[in-house]
Design a protein around this motif. Sequence first.
Motif, PDB file in Angstrom:
ATOM      1  N   ALA A 247      39.118  55.178  55.520  1.00 50.71           N
ATOM      2  CA  ALA A 247      38.753  55.755  54.215  1.00 50.71           C
ATOM      3  C   ALA A 247      38.629  54.659  53.156  1.00 50.71           C
ATOM      4  CB  ALA A 247      39.785  56.797  53.797  1.00 50.71           C
ATOM      5  N   VAL A 248      39.526  53.713  53.207  1.00 51.87           N
ATOM      6  CA  VAL A 248      39.471  52.559  52.306  1.00 51.87           C
ATOM      7  C   VAL A 248      39.838  51.315  53.092  1.00 51.87           C
ATOM      8  CG1 VAL A 248      40.113  51.703  50.033  1.00 51.87           C
ATOM      9  CG2 VAL A 248      40.542  54.085  50.611  1.00 51.87           C
ATOM     10  N   TRP A 249      39.094  50.255  52.921  1.00 48.29           N
ATOM     11  CA  TRP A 249      39.464  48.983  53.536  1.00 48.29           C
ATOM     12  C   TRP A 249      38.860  47.844  52.731  1.00 48.29           C
ATOM     13  CZ3 TRP A 249      35.497  46.133  56.273  1.00 48.29           C
ATOM     14  CH2 TRP A 249      34.304  46.835  56.459  1.00 48.29           C
ATOM     15  N   VAL A 250      39.303  46.611  53.044  1.00 48.76           N
ATOM     16  CA  VAL A 250      38.846  45.449  52.292  1.00 48.76           C
ATOM     17  C   VAL A 250      38.227  44.447  53.255  1.00 48.76           C
ATOM     18  CG1 VAL A 250      39.505  43.555  50.755  1.00 48.76           C
ATOM     19  CG2 VAL A 250      40.634  45.774  50.556  1.00 48.76           C
ATOM     20  N   GLY A 251      37.042  43.952  52.902  1.00 47.75           N
ATOM     21  CA  GLY A 251      36.329  43.037  53.789  1.00 47.75           C
ATOM     22  C   GLY A 251      35.858  41.770  53.108  1.00 47.75           C
ATOM     23  N   ASP A 252      35.362  40.865  53.944  1.00 50.26           N
ATOM     24  CA  ASP A 252      34.822  39.579  53.493  1.00 50.26           C
ATOM     25  C   ASP A 252      33.359  39.531  53.913  1.00 50.26           C
ATOM     26  OD1 ASP A 252      34.103  36.925  53.122  1.00 50.26           O
ATOM     27  OD2 ASP A 252      35.978  36.112  53.924  1.00 50.26           O
ATOM     28  N   ASP A 253      32.472  39.360  52.942  1.00 55.35           N
ATOM     29  CA  ASP A 253      31.046  39.295  53.278  1.00 55.35           C
ATOM     30  C   ASP A 253      30.512  37.873  53.180  1.00 55.35           C
ATOM     31  OD1 ASP A 253      30.970  38.890  50.569  1.00 55.35           O
ATOM     32  OD2 ASP A 253      29.428  40.389  50.161  1.00 55.35           O
ATOM     33  N   GLY A 254      31.414  36.904  53.187  1.00 60.66           N
ATOM     34  CA  GLY A 254      30.995  35.508  53.209  1.00 60.66           C
ATOM     35  C   GLY A 254      30.967  34.830  51.850  1.00 60.66           C
ATOM     36  N   VAL A 255      31.189  35.603  50.789  1.00 59.82           N
ATOM     37  CA  VAL A 255      31.230  35.002  49.458  1.00 59.82           C
ATOM     38  C   VAL A 255      32.638  34.475  49.205  1.00 59.82           C
ATOM     39  CG1 VAL A 255      30.912  35.373  46.989  1.00 59.82           C
ATOM     40  CG2 VAL A 255      29.436  36.566  48.635  1.00 59.82           C
ATOM     41  N   ALA A 256      32.750  33.191  48.970  1.00 57.07           N
ATOM     42  CA  ALA A 256      34.064  32.575  48.760  1.00 57.07           C
ATOM     43  C   ALA A 256      34.607  32.908  47.375  1.00 57.07           C
ATOM     44  CB  ALA A 256      33.954  31.063  48.922  1.00 57.07           C
ATOM     45  N   PRO A 257      35.928  32.854  47.213  1.00 57.17           N
ATOM     46  CA  PRO A 257      36.501  33.006  45.865  1.00 57.17           C
ATOM     47  C   PRO A 257      36.008  31.855  44.988  1.00 57.17           C
ATOM     48  CG  PRO A 257      38.215  33.136  47.549  1.00 57.17           C
ATOM     49  CD  PRO A 257      36.966  32.654  48.233  1.00 57.17           C
ATOM     50  N   PRO A 258      36.055  32.034  43.660  1.00 56.50           N
ATOM     51  CA  PRO A 258      35.658  30.935  42.773  1.00 56.50           C
ATOM     52  C   PRO A 258      36.519  29.701  43.041  1.00 56.50           C
ATOM     53  CG  PRO A 258      35.999  32.963  41.526  1.00 56.50           C
ATOM     54  CD  PRO A 258      36.494  33.219  42.910  1.00 56.50           C
ATOM     55  N   GLU A 259      35.904  28.527  42.979  1.00 58.80           N
ATOM     56  CA  GLU A 259      36.692  27.307  43.168  1.00 58.80           C
ATOM     57  C   GLU A 259      37.751  27.187  42.083  1.00 58.80           C
ATOM     58  OE1 GLU A 259      34.652  23.651  43.683  1.00 58.80           O
ATOM     59  OE2 GLU A 259      33.263  24.451  45.186  1.00 58.80           O
ATOM     60  N   VAL A 260      37.380  27.543  40.873  1.00 59.71           N
ATOM     61  CA  VAL A 260      38.331  27.533  39.765  1.00 59.71           C
ATOM     62  C   VAL A 260      38.295  28.902  39.080  1.00 59.71           C
ATOM     63  CG1 VAL A 260      39.051  26.406  37.642  1.00 59.71           C
ATOM     64  CG2 VAL A 260      37.891  25.077  39.410  1.00 59.71           C
ATOM     65  N   PRO A 261      39.092  29.861  39.570  1.00 57.75           N
ATOM     66  CA  PRO A 261      39.089  31.184  38.948  1.00 57.75           C
ATOM     67  C   PRO A 261      39.682  31.121  37.541  1.00 57.75           C
ATOM     68  CG  PRO A 261      40.868  31.019  40.541  1.00 57.75           C
ATOM     69  CD  PRO A 261      40.047  29.773  40.683  1.00 57.75           C
ATOM     70  N   ALA A 262      39.187  31.959  36.653  1.00 59.77           N
ATOM     71  CA  ALA A 262      39.783  32.050  35.324  1.00 59.77           C
ATOM     72  C   ALA A 262      41.142  32.719  35.447  1.00 59.77           C
ATOM     73  CB  ALA A 262      38.868  32.853  34.402  1.00 59.77           C
ATOM     74  N   ARG A 263      42.053  32.366  34.537  1.00 58.80           N
ATOM     75  CA  ARG A 263      43.430  32.832  34.655  1.00 58.80           C
ATOM     76  C   ARG A 263      43.967  33.182  33.281  1.00 58.80           C
ATOM     77  NH1 ARG A 263      48.079  29.444  37.953  1.00 58.80           N
ATOM     78  NH2 ARG A 263      49.596  31.138  38.022  1.00 58.80           N
ATOM     79  N   SER A 264      44.828  34.189  33.236  1.00 56.32           N
ATOM     80  CA  SER A 264      45.426  34.553  31.946  1.00 56.32           C
ATOM     81  C   SER A 264      46.720  35.314  32.183  1.00 56.32           C
ATOM     82  CB  SER A 264      44.466  35.429  31.136  1.00 56.32           C
ATOM     83  OG  SER A 264      44.518  36.770  31.595  1.00 56.32           O
ATOM     84  N   THR A 265      47.379  35.707  31.087  1.00 56.71           N
ATOM     85  CA  THR A 265      48.516  36.602  31.202  1.00 56.71           C
ATOM     86  C   THR A 265      48.012  37.997  31.544  1.00 56.71           C
ATOM     87  OG1 THR A 265      48.391  36.990  28.832  1.00 56.71           O
ATOM     88  CG2 THR A 265      49.928  35.305  29.570  1.00 56.71           C
ATOM     89  N   ARG A 266      48.942  38.870  31.957  1.00 56.25           N
ATOM     90  CA  ARG A 266      48.560  40.207  32.416  1.00 56.25           C
ATOM     91  C   ARG A 266      48.359  41.176  31.258  1.00 56.25           C
ATOM     92  NH1 ARG A 266      53.263  40.777  36.816  1.00 56.25           N
ATOM     93  NH2 ARG A 266      54.405  39.941  35.026  1.00 56.25           N
ATOM     94  N   ILE A 267      47.654  42.255  31.548  1.00 60.63           N
ATOM     95  CA  ILE A 267      47.250  43.208  30.513  1.00 60.63           C
ATOM     96  C   ILE A 267      48.080  44.487  30.599  1.00 60.63           C
ATOM     97  CG2 ILE A 267      45.345  44.700  29.781  1.00 60.63           C
ATOM     98  CD1 ILE A 267      43.422  42.499  30.622  1.00 60.63           C
ATOM     99  N   GLY A 268      48.453  45.002  29.425  1.00 55.30           N
ATOM    100  CA  GLY A 268      49.035  46.339  29.381  1.00 55.30           C
ATOM    101  C   GLY A 268      50.507  46.442  29.717  1.00 55.30           C
TER     102      GLY A 268
END
Length: 201
Positions: free
Chosen positions: A153-174
């Motif tokens: 019903a729900v699953w998580v996959g990889d379609d070949g797109v790599a994560p960003p080399e330098v992902p943006a980062r911050s404190t958490r929301i809410g």
Amino acid sequence: VKALPRSFYARPALEVAPDLLNKVVVAGPCRGRIVEVEAYMGSIDPASHAYRGRTARNATMFGPPGHLYVYFTYGMHYCANVVSGVTSQVPRDDGQAVLLRALAPLAGLDEMRARRRAARRDRDLTNGPGKLCQALGLDRTHDGDDLVVPGAAVWVGDDGVAPPEVPARSTRIGISVARDEPWRWFVAGDPHVSGTRRASG
DNA sequence: CTTTGGATCGTCT
DNA sequence: GACGATCCAAAGG
């Protein structure tokens, strides 16, 4: 699209979270690329639902990694997490998880629009933790679902797109505690990142 | 574009 | 009985 193995999730949430960026959530005909996440570090994180120990509500977070923790909040919204954490090296599971905060819609747009009548623009379909659950039809009946099974019903996959080399980062929301921990990651500049905190930072 | 306040109920104290 | 790991419409610039 290939399902992520259980070993992917069997690591600290602080490692799993940025690695989930650009992975694909599949729910029936609907698909979305993960563009924003937050790590919740269980017993060492006062903002985590698992901080005060196991209850009926959060039991899934204390189970094996690679499962979905879905909770109900604010009287009307659901939010979805990926259970992570180290299970083989820690005596008892720690309740670590990664909150899915935003997706970029890839497929099943018609179904998403039908479930989210309030979204006037497609960019508003899945640009928030409650919104993406509504768009994908996720609720408490999906709590505990195993994400490593392709075609479930729900699953998580990889379609070949790599994560960003330098992902943006911050404190958490809410959150009202542990506000200073920089445990939110997102794809810089993506229009589907929630709120106005889209720029890198 | 930004800010503000109301909705709404399961969960834990 | 209080409080959310939120969202939306409305109103102002």
